[in-house]
Design a protein around this motif. Structure first.
Motif, PDB file in Angstrom:
ATOM      1  N   ILE A 118       0.832  -1.202   0.000  1.00 17.81           N
ATOM      2  CA  ILE A 118       0.000   0.000   0.000  1.00 17.81           C
ATOM      3  C   ILE A 118       0.869   1.255   0.000  1.00 17.81           C
ATOM      4  CG2 ILE A 118      -0.228   0.233   2.516  1.00 17.81           C
ATOM      5  CD1 ILE A 118      -3.075   0.604  -0.035  1.00 17.81           C
ATOM      6  N   PHE A 119       0.526   2.187  -0.846  1.00 21.77           N
ATOM      7  CA  PHE A 119       1.306   3.419  -0.981  1.00 21.77           C
ATOM      8  C   PHE A 119       0.411   4.613  -1.313  1.00 21.77           C
ATOM      9  CE2 PHE A 119       3.357   6.394  -3.953  1.00 21.77           C
ATOM     10  CZ  PHE A 119       4.376   6.885  -3.146  1.00 21.77           C
ATOM     11  N   ASP A 120      -0.423   4.455  -2.339  1.00 23.15           N
ATOM     12  CA  ASP A 120      -1.178   5.571  -2.899  1.00 23.15           C
ATOM     13  C   ASP A 120      -2.063   6.250  -1.868  1.00 23.15           C
ATOM     14  OD1 ASP A 120      -0.931   3.051  -4.506  1.00 23.15           O
ATOM     15  OD2 ASP A 120      -1.126   4.463  -6.166  1.00 23.15           O
ATOM     16  N   VAL A 121      -2.843   5.455  -1.135  1.00 24.97           N
ATOM     17  CA  VAL A 121      -3.806   6.022  -0.188  1.00 24.97           C
ATOM     18  C   VAL A 121      -3.096   6.836   0.887  1.00 24.97           C
ATOM     19  CG1 VAL A 121      -5.511   5.458   1.578  1.00 24.97           C
ATOM     20  CG2 VAL A 121      -5.538   4.252  -0.608  1.00 24.97           C
ATOM     21  N   VAL A 122      -2.040   6.269   1.449  1.00 25.37           N
ATOM     22  CA  VAL A 122      -1.312   6.957   2.523  1.00 25.37           C
ATOM     23  C   VAL A 122      -0.668   8.230   1.996  1.00 25.37           C
ATOM     24  CG1 VAL A 122       0.547   6.740   4.209  1.00 25.37           C
ATOM     25  CG2 VAL A 122      -0.917   4.784   3.716  1.00 25.37           C
ATOM     26  N   MET A 123      -0.097   8.155   0.801  1.00 25.43           N
ATOM     27  CA  MET A 123       0.595   9.327   0.252  1.00 25.43           C
ATOM     28  C   MET A 123      -0.376  10.458  -0.044  1.00 25.43           C
ATOM     29  SD  MET A 123       3.812   9.599  -0.068  1.00 25.43           S
ATOM     30  CE  MET A 123       4.946  10.889  -0.568  1.00 25.43           C
ATOM     31  N   VAL A 124      -1.552  10.123  -0.552  1.00 32.06           N
ATOM     32  CA  VAL A 124      -2.539  11.155  -0.887  1.00 32.06           C
ATOM     33  C   VAL A 124      -3.173  11.727   0.375  1.00 32.06           C
ATOM     34  CG1 VAL A 124      -4.763  11.562  -2.010  1.00 32.06           C
ATOM     35  CG2 VAL A 124      -3.010  10.231  -3.166  1.00 32.06           C
ATOM     36  N   MET A 125      -3.502  10.864   1.340  1.00 30.92           N
ATOM     37  CA  MET A 125      -4.256  11.303   2.514  1.00 30.92           C
ATOM     38  C   MET A 125      -3.404  12.068   3.519  1.00 30.92           C
ATOM     39  SD  MET A 125      -7.410  10.359   2.105  1.00 30.92           S
ATOM     40  CE  MET A 125      -8.068  10.455   3.766  1.00 30.92           C
ATOM     41  N   THR A 126      -2.260  11.524   3.867  1.00 31.05           N
ATOM     42  CA  THR A 126      -1.445  12.131   4.938  1.00 31.05           C
ATOM     43  C   THR A 126      -0.002  12.368   4.543  1.00 31.05           C
ATOM     44  OG1 THR A 126      -0.814   9.984   5.864  1.00 31.05           O
ATOM     45  CG2 THR A 126      -2.873  10.960   6.669  1.00 31.05           C
ATOM     46  N   GLY A 127       0.451  11.768   3.450  1.00 27.71           N
ATOM     47  CA  GLY A 127       1.860  11.876   3.088  1.00 27.71           C
ATOM     48  C   GLY A 127       2.774  11.156   4.061  1.00 27.71           C
ATOM     49  N   GLY A 128       2.191  10.242   4.860  1.00 30.58           N
ATOM     50  CA  GLY A 128       2.974   9.517   5.855  1.00 30.58           C
ATOM     51  C   GLY A 128       3.114  10.240   7.178  1.00 30.58           C
TER      52      GLY A 128
ATOM     53  N   PHE B  52      10.119   4.105   1.790  1.00 26.48           N
ATOM     54  CA  PHE B  52      11.037   3.854   0.672  1.00 26.48           C
ATOM     55  C   PHE B  52      11.044   5.039  -0.290  1.00 26.48           C
ATOM     56  CE2 PHE B  52      10.507   2.669  -3.854  1.00 26.48           C
ATOM     57  CZ  PHE B  52      11.843   2.512  -4.186  1.00 26.48           C
ATOM     58  N   TYR B  53       9.867   5.550  -0.618  1.00 29.77           N
ATOM     59  CA  TYR B  53       9.767   6.686  -1.543  1.00 29.77           C
ATOM     60  C   TYR B  53      10.515   7.905  -0.989  1.00 29.77           C
ATOM     61  CZ  TYR B  53       7.679  10.499  -4.236  1.00 29.77           C
ATOM     62  OH  TYR B  53       7.496  11.604  -5.018  1.00 29.77           O
ATOM     63  N   ARG B  54      10.341   8.170   0.290  1.00 34.59           N
ATOM     64  CA  ARG B  54      11.003   9.319   0.892  1.00 34.59           C
ATOM     65  C   ARG B  54      12.528   9.169   0.857  1.00 34.59           C
ATOM     66  NH1 ARG B  54       7.791  12.794   3.516  1.00 34.59           N
ATOM     67  NH2 ARG B  54       5.686  12.146   4.087  1.00 34.59           N
ATOM     68  N   GLN B  55      12.994   7.995   1.289  1.00 38.85           N
ATOM     69  CA  GLN B  55      14.437   7.786   1.376  1.00 38.85           C
ATOM     70  C   GLN B  55      15.094   7.822  -0.001  1.00 38.85           C
ATOM     71  OE1 GLN B  55      16.299   7.617   4.072  1.00 38.85           O
ATOM     72  NE2 GLN B  55      14.598   7.705   5.532  1.00 38.85           N
ATOM     73  N   PHE B  56      14.476   7.186  -0.972  1.00 37.85           N
ATOM     74  CA  PHE B  56      15.125   7.038  -2.277  1.00 37.85           C
ATOM     75  C   PHE B  56      14.981   8.290  -3.141  1.00 37.85           C
ATOM     76  CE2 PHE B  56      16.077   5.488  -6.466  1.00 37.85           C
ATOM     77  CZ  PHE B  56      16.979   4.458  -6.273  1.00 37.85           C
ATOM     78  N   PHE B  57      13.760   8.818  -3.243  1.00 40.57           N
ATOM     79  CA  PHE B  57      13.511   9.894  -4.195  1.00 40.57           C
ATOM     80  C   PHE B  57      13.597  11.286  -3.575  1.00 40.57           C
ATOM     81  CE2 PHE B  57      11.293   6.226  -6.031  1.00 40.57           C
ATOM     82  CZ  PHE B  57      11.866   6.207  -7.285  1.00 40.57           C
ATOM     83  N   MET B  58      13.262  11.431  -2.303  1.00 37.13           N
ATOM     84  CA  MET B  58      13.281  12.761  -1.686  1.00 37.13           C
ATOM     85  C   MET B  58      14.601  13.052  -0.985  1.00 37.13           C
ATOM     86  SD  MET B  58       9.374  12.882  -0.174  1.00 37.13           S
ATOM     87  CE  MET B  58       9.547  14.562   0.400  1.00 37.13           C
ATOM     88  N   TYR B  59      15.112  12.074  -0.212  1.00 34.25           N
ATOM     89  CA  TYR B  59      16.353  12.294   0.524  1.00 34.25           C
ATOM     90  C   TYR B  59      17.586  11.826  -0.245  1.00 34.25           C
ATOM     91  CZ  TYR B  59      12.930  12.615   4.309  1.00 34.25           C
ATOM     92  OH  TYR B  59      11.856  12.940   5.091  1.00 34.25           O
ATOM     93  N   GLN B  60      17.380  11.178  -1.411  1.00 33.82           N
ATOM     94  CA  GLN B  60      18.480  10.695  -2.255  1.00 33.82           C
ATOM     95  C   GLN B  60      19.381   9.710  -1.499  1.00 33.82           C
ATOM     96  OE1 GLN B  60      18.876  11.900  -5.742  1.00 33.82           O
ATOM     97  NE2 GLN B  60      16.760  12.297  -5.140  1.00 33.82           N
ATOM     98  N   ASN B  61      18.807   8.993  -0.544  1.00 30.96           N
ATOM     99  CA  ASN B  61      19.556   7.969   0.187  1.00 30.96           C
ATOM    100  C   ASN B  61      19.340   6.644  -0.537  1.00 30.96           C
ATOM    101  OD1 ASN B  61      20.752   6.225   2.009  1.00 30.96           O
ATOM    102  ND2 ASN B  61      19.846   7.183   3.814  1.00 30.96           N
ATOM    103  N   PHE B  62      20.113   6.422  -1.588  1.00 32.93           N
ATOM    104  CA  PHE B  62      19.863   5.290  -2.476  1.00 32.93           C
ATOM    105  C   PHE B  62      20.113   3.941  -1.796  1.00 32.93           C
ATOM    106  CE2 PHE B  62      21.267   8.755  -5.430  1.00 32.93           C
ATOM    107  CZ  PHE B  62      20.001   9.033  -5.922  1.00 32.93           C
ATOM    108  N   GLY B  63      21.099   3.886  -0.932  1.00 33.16           N
ATOM    109  CA  GLY B  63      21.397   2.629  -0.261  1.00 33.16           C
ATOM    110  C   GLY B  63      20.284   2.191   0.675  1.00 33.16           C
ATOM    111  N   TYR B  64      19.835   3.083   1.545  1.00 37.42           N
ATOM    112  CA  TYR B  64      18.788   2.750   2.501  1.00 37.42           C
ATOM    113  C   TYR B  64      17.446   2.596   1.807  1.00 37.42           C
ATOM    114  CZ  TYR B  64      16.301   2.759   6.954  1.00 37.42           C
ATOM    115  OH  TYR B  64      15.528   2.406   8.033  1.00 37.42           O
ATOM    116  N   GLY B  65      17.194   3.434   0.795  1.00 36.95           N
ATOM    117  CA  GLY B  65      15.951   3.302   0.035  1.00 36.95           C
ATOM    118  C   GLY B  65      15.862   1.961  -0.675  1.00 36.95           C
ATOM    119  N   SER B  66      16.962   1.526  -1.268  1.00 33.11           N
ATOM    120  CA  SER B  66      16.985   0.215  -1.925  1.00 33.11           C
ATOM    121  C   SER B  66      16.775  -0.901  -0.914  1.00 33.11           C
ATOM    122  CB  SER B  66      18.310   0.020  -2.658  1.00 33.11           C
ATOM    123  OG  SER B  66      18.492   1.012  -3.646  1.00 33.11           O
TER     124      SER B  66
END
Length: 360
Positions: free
Chosen positions: A298-308, A319-333
């Motif tokens: 599950i991802f879409d509902v949480v991201m739209v409603m509260t953004g986590g 995962f989305y935050r770590q990889f795409f927003m914080y550019q922490n590729f190792g931890y996001g992966s």
């Protein structure tokens, strides 16, 4: 002349078996380069892309099949399955397997993917407070969301099959399946909307105020209530899916079994638990595992409603935050691999059920 009896045809068959794929690759590469470099009207681009997709795929399969038809029956039977399944396997490997292996590789490196850190990222998973909260929330989604979808879907399927307005009832319950999770999140965001003051435009708060209650910030309440209000959206959407599958299974039940049970004096509740559930148990398992996979990802509902926010984070949003927003590729992966590990046993169990039912 068949391949097995005409050895003189072997050079010809080898030649066309190499030449036809090579011509396909060269031709489609030229079309791709032309469309990439040409300056055309966007509408023309769209028309050409559709024509290329439809005609091009047909040309590939037709030409490959023509080559196979030149072989004898023995070799034709051996090769044809690979012709129709092979491209799908290659496409899945390109889009799924290769990115998965690359993600696994990146999970062993630091944030910038420049230094090998081994299993350090995986160790960090179990000490990070946010991720522990995300794992707990995923468990809530599985326990409450999946269970409610299964129970309500089965009850509605049984009750609707015995009602005079079966089609209407099923259509209403199934209707939310027609929209995406993002659209559902937007709809329910207006339902849960809260603003300070007496005037409330959110549907739920308007009802509460009209009944003399106090408006609430439903999605920012204390744990775990805000997560349960988000899980309600999943139940609203996926109950229709469970209902349709269960209804199809119930339609396949022999009516004489139910009539014999009623003739022996069994009540409807006893028939439900002793006959109906055991008879469709494999269907229940399949639907359960499928919905569990939905809830784990599950991802879409949480991201739209509260953004986590407000402790509603799940593994996919983290995962989305770590990889795409914080550019922490190792931890996001690493989070992506953790999610894959969590989903894999459920998928394997589902595939085993399909195999038992003759699906493979």
């Amino acid at each position: 002349m068949p391949f097995a009896k005409g050895k003189q045809r072997i050079p010809w068959l080898v030649l066309i078996s190499i030449l036809v794929p090579a011509l396909n690759i060269a031709g489609h590469t030229c079309i791709f380069i032309y469309l990439r470099d040409a300056s055309l009207n966007p509408i023309v681009y769209g028309i050409l892309a559709i024509l290329w997709g439809v005609v091009g795929v047909y040309a590939i399969y037709w030409s490959f099949n023509w080559v196979i038809e030149q072989y004898g029956d023995k070799w034709k039977r051996r090769i044809q399955p690979y012709l129709f399944v092979g491209p799908c396997i290659l496409l899945l490997g390109w889009l799924l397997l290769i990115p998965t292996l690359r993600t696994l590789y990146m999970s062993f490196f630091n944030a910038s993917s420049t230094k090998f850190v081994g299993l350090a990222n995986y160790g960090q998973v179990f000490v990070n407070r946010l991720l522990l909260t995300a794992l707990r929330n995923n468990l809530l989604w599985v326990v409450f969301g999946a269970t409610a979808c299964i129970v309500l879907g089965l009850l509605i399927a049984v009750l609707a099959d015995r009602s005079s307005f079966e089609k209407l009832a099923k259509a209403i319950v199934f209707m939310p399946m027609a929209i995406s999770f993002v659209a559902a999140g937007v709809i329910w965001k207006f339902i849960y909307y809260y603003q300070p003051g007496d005037e409330q435009v959110g549907l739920l708060n308007a009802i509460v105020v009209a009944m003399g209650g106090q408006p609430q910030a439903w999605t920012s309440m204390t744990q775990p209530w805000n997560n349960l209000f988000l899980i309600l959206i999943l139940i609203w959407m996926q109950t229709g899916f469970a209902m349709v599958i269960f209804s199809a299974a119930l339609k396949g039940m022999p009516e004489d079994i139910l009539e014999a049970a009623r003739a022996d004096g069994a009540g409807e509740i006893r028939i439900f638990f002793r006959i109906i559930i055991p008879y469709i148990s494999t269907t229940i398992l399949s639907v359960t595992t499928t919905i569990i996979v939905f809830t784990l990802k599950i991802f879409d509902v949480v991201m739209v409603m509260t953004g986590g926010q407000y402790d509603t984070e799940v593994v996919a949003t983290q995962f989305y935050r770590q990889f795409f927003m914080y550019q922490n590729f190792g931890y996001g992966s690493t989070l992506a691999i953790v999610l894959l590990i969590a989903v894999t046993p459920v998928i394997l169990f589902n595939l085993r059920q399909f195999r038992k039912q003759g699906g493979f």
